[in-house]
Write a protein that holds these residues in place. Sequence first.
Motif, mmCIF file in Angstrom:
data_model
loop_
_atom_site.group_PDB
_atom_site.id
_atom_site.type_symbol
_atom_site.label_atom_id
_atom_site.label_comp_id
_atom_site.label_asym_id
_atom_site.label_seq_id
_atom_site.Cartn_x
_atom_site.Cartn_y
_atom_site.Cartn_z
ATOM 1 N N LEU A 1 14.653 2.917 1.530
ATOM 2 C CA LEU A 1 13.260 3.408 2.282
ATOM 3 C C LEU A 1 12.587 1.927 2.731
ATOM 4 O O LEU A 1 12.757 1.053 2.069
ATOM 5 N N SER A 2 11.767 2.219 3.916
ATOM 6 C CA SER A 2 10.866 0.953 3.999
ATOM 7 C C SER A 2 9.826 0.755 3.107
ATOM 8 O O SER A 2 9.574 1.700 2.281
ATOM 9 N N ASP A 3 9.303 -0.365 3.258
ATOM 10 C CA ASP A 3 8.247 -0.626 2.150
ATOM 11 C C ASP A 3 7.070 0.278 2.464
ATOM 12 O O ASP A 3 6.245 0.842 1.726
ATOM 13 N N ASP A 4 6.621 0.678 3.845
ATOM 14 C CA ASP A 4 5.881 1.806 4.138
ATOM 15 C C ASP A 4 5.884 2.964 3.536
ATOM 16 O O ASP A 4 4.962 3.486 2.924
ATOM 17 N N MET A 5 7.219 3.443 3.538
ATOM 18 C CA MET A 5 7.538 4.614 3.001
ATOM 19 C C MET A 5 7.439 4.646 1.446
ATOM 20 O O MET A 5 6.952 5.463 1.187
ATOM 21 N N LYS A 6 7.878 3.402 0.893
ATOM 22 C CA LYS A 6 7.752 3.309 -0.652
ATOM 23 C C LYS A 6 6.256 3.370 -0.905
ATOM 24 O O LYS A 6 5.816 4.283 -2.159
ATOM 25 N N ASP A 7 5.558 2.707 -0.251
ATOM 26 C CA ASP A 7 3.894 2.798 -0.653
ATOM 27 C C ASP A 7 3.270 4.268 -0.644
ATOM 28 O O ASP A 7 2.603 4.765 -1.122
ATOM 29 N N ALA A 8 3.731 4.786 0.615
ATOM 30 C CA ALA A 8 3.194 6.164 1.034
ATOM 31 C C ALA A 8 3.657 7.247 -0.342
ATOM 32 O O ALA A 8 3.049 7.767 -0.789
ATOM 33 N N LEU A 9 5.005 7.035 -0.730
ATOM 34 C CA LEU A 9 5.521 8.002 -1.664
ATOM 35 C C LEU A 9 4.793 7.576 -3.051
ATOM 36 O O LEU A 9 4.514 8.562 -3.815
ATOM 37 N N GLU A 10 4.488 6.221 -3.201
ATOM 38 C CA GLU A 10 3.679 5.951 -4.592
ATOM 39 C C GLU A 10 2.254 6.579 -4.429
ATOM 40 O O GLU A 10 1.685 7.124 -5.374
ATOM 41 N N LYS A 11 1.794 6.523 -3.210
ATOM 42 C CA LYS A 11 0.343 6.969 -2.943
ATOM 43 C C LYS A 11 0.525 8.675 -3.394
ATOM 44 O O LYS A 11 -0.564 9.170 -4.029
ATOM 45 N N LEU A 12 1.596 9.160 -2.929
ATOM 46 C CA LEU A 12 1.661 10.658 -3.134
ATOM 47 C C LEU A 12 1.797 10.811 -4.551
ATOM 48 O O LEU A 12 1.165 11.973 -5.097
ATOM 49 N N ASP A 13 2.831 9.967 -5.256
ATOM 50 C CA ASP A 13 3.036 10.257 -6.641
ATOM 51 C C ASP A 13 1.672 10.130 -7.443
ATOM 52 O O ASP A 13 1.252 11.059 -8.530
ATOM 53 N N LYS A 14 0.730 9.416 -7.209
ATOM 54 C CA LYS A 14 -0.665 9.166 -7.799
ATOM 55 C C LYS A 14 -1.573 10.426 -7.344
ATOM 56 O O LYS A 14 -2.171 11.067 -8.498
ATOM 57 N N THR B 1 -4.343 15.463 1.846
ATOM 58 C CA THR B 1 -4.379 15.302 3.170
ATOM 59 C C THR B 1 -3.830 13.918 3.735
ATOM 60 O O THR B 1 -3.269 13.742 4.603
ATOM 61 N N ASP B 2 -4.713 13.088 3.075
ATOM 62 C CA ASP B 2 -4.554 11.717 3.350
ATOM 63 C C ASP B 2 -3.050 11.091 3.207
ATOM 64 O O ASP B 2 -2.362 10.456 4.073
ATOM 65 N N THR B 3 -2.703 11.499 2.061
ATOM 66 C CA THR B 3 -1.242 11.219 1.627
ATOM 67 C C THR B 3 -0.198 11.915 2.655
ATOM 68 O O THR B 3 0.664 11.276 2.863
ATOM 69 N N PHE B 4 -0.516 13.114 2.983
ATOM 70 C CA PHE B 4 0.492 13.732 3.945
ATOM 71 C C PHE B 4 0.403 12.956 5.452
ATOM 72 O O PHE B 4 1.409 12.624 5.851
ATOM 73 N N VAL B 5 -0.755 12.569 5.707
ATOM 74 C CA VAL B 5 -0.606 11.882 6.783
ATOM 75 C C VAL B 5 -0.078 10.493 6.819
ATOM 76 O O VAL B 5 0.870 9.984 7.889
ATOM 77 N N THR B 6 -0.578 9.740 5.610
ATOM 78 C CA THR B 6 0.192 8.511 5.504
ATOM 79 C C THR B 6 1.737 8.621 5.463
ATOM 80 O O THR B 6 2.593 7.639 5.939
ATOM 81 N N LEU B 7 2.209 9.548 4.596
ATOM 82 C CA LEU B 7 3.639 9.622 4.479
ATOM 83 C C LEU B 7 4.264 10.059 5.949
ATOM 84 O O LEU B 7 5.375 9.444 6.251
ATOM 85 N N SER B 8 3.746 10.756 6.683
ATOM 86 C CA SER B 8 4.239 11.131 7.967
ATOM 87 C C SER B 8 4.245 10.176 8.909
ATOM 88 O O SER B 8 5.231 9.759 9.628
ATOM 89 N N VAL B 9 3.201 9.352 8.969
ATOM 90 C CA VAL B 9 3.249 8.080 9.750
ATOM 91 C C VAL B 9 4.358 6.906 9.239
ATOM 92 O O VAL B 9 5.030 6.459 9.970
ATOM 93 N N ALA B 10 4.538 6.825 7.884
ATOM 94 C CA ALA B 10 5.317 6.000 7.249
ATOM 95 C C ALA B 10 6.948 6.415 7.806
ATOM 96 O O ALA B 10 7.654 5.829 8.253
#
Length: 173
Positions: A49-62, A101-110
């Motif tokens: 996974l890209s770093d952006d994707m990992k960051d987005a998944l961490e944000k989603l996990d939180k 919602t923010d997490t969804f957008v971030t994850l979609s963009v990543a």
Amino acid sequence: MEVFKSFTVVYNLFDRMKNNDQQCPHILQRLRALGKLLVFIQLKVPERLSDDMKDALEKLDKAVLSAAELIRKFMDAHKLQHAMKSGDYKLEFENLNKSLTDTFVTLSVALHIQQEQRMDEQEKKLDEQELQLARQERRMAEQENKMAEQEDILQIVESKIAYESRAYYCVLQ
């Protein structure tokens, strides 16, 4: 990844929560959308996974962990507390919805960025393969030219041999 497990737990908790349609109608929709996105990532995106994707998944996990905490707190609260703290819960669920919602957008963009990067990599590989193919075609054309030259030489030699054999035949007669 842990986010997949914790997401499933939160989704099931939220889905079973009483009055979720009245308390927070958008959160269940957001959780469903995030679930679909997570399933897509789990099925379609390879292990790297890209770093952006990992960051987005961490944000989603939180966000999912805070959602689990809020849902448990809401479900454990006494009905009287629900009535008294309905404004607090409403604000907390609105904040949770915004976070999801923010997490969804971030994850979609990543995910979009990662797919774009893969497409770029594939285009580079395709360009390299096209260059290799062009080189091979050029070598093949050169070999065909050499072969045509050798065939011309062979015809000249054959015609000389045929001429000499006729001359030899004439001398013998």
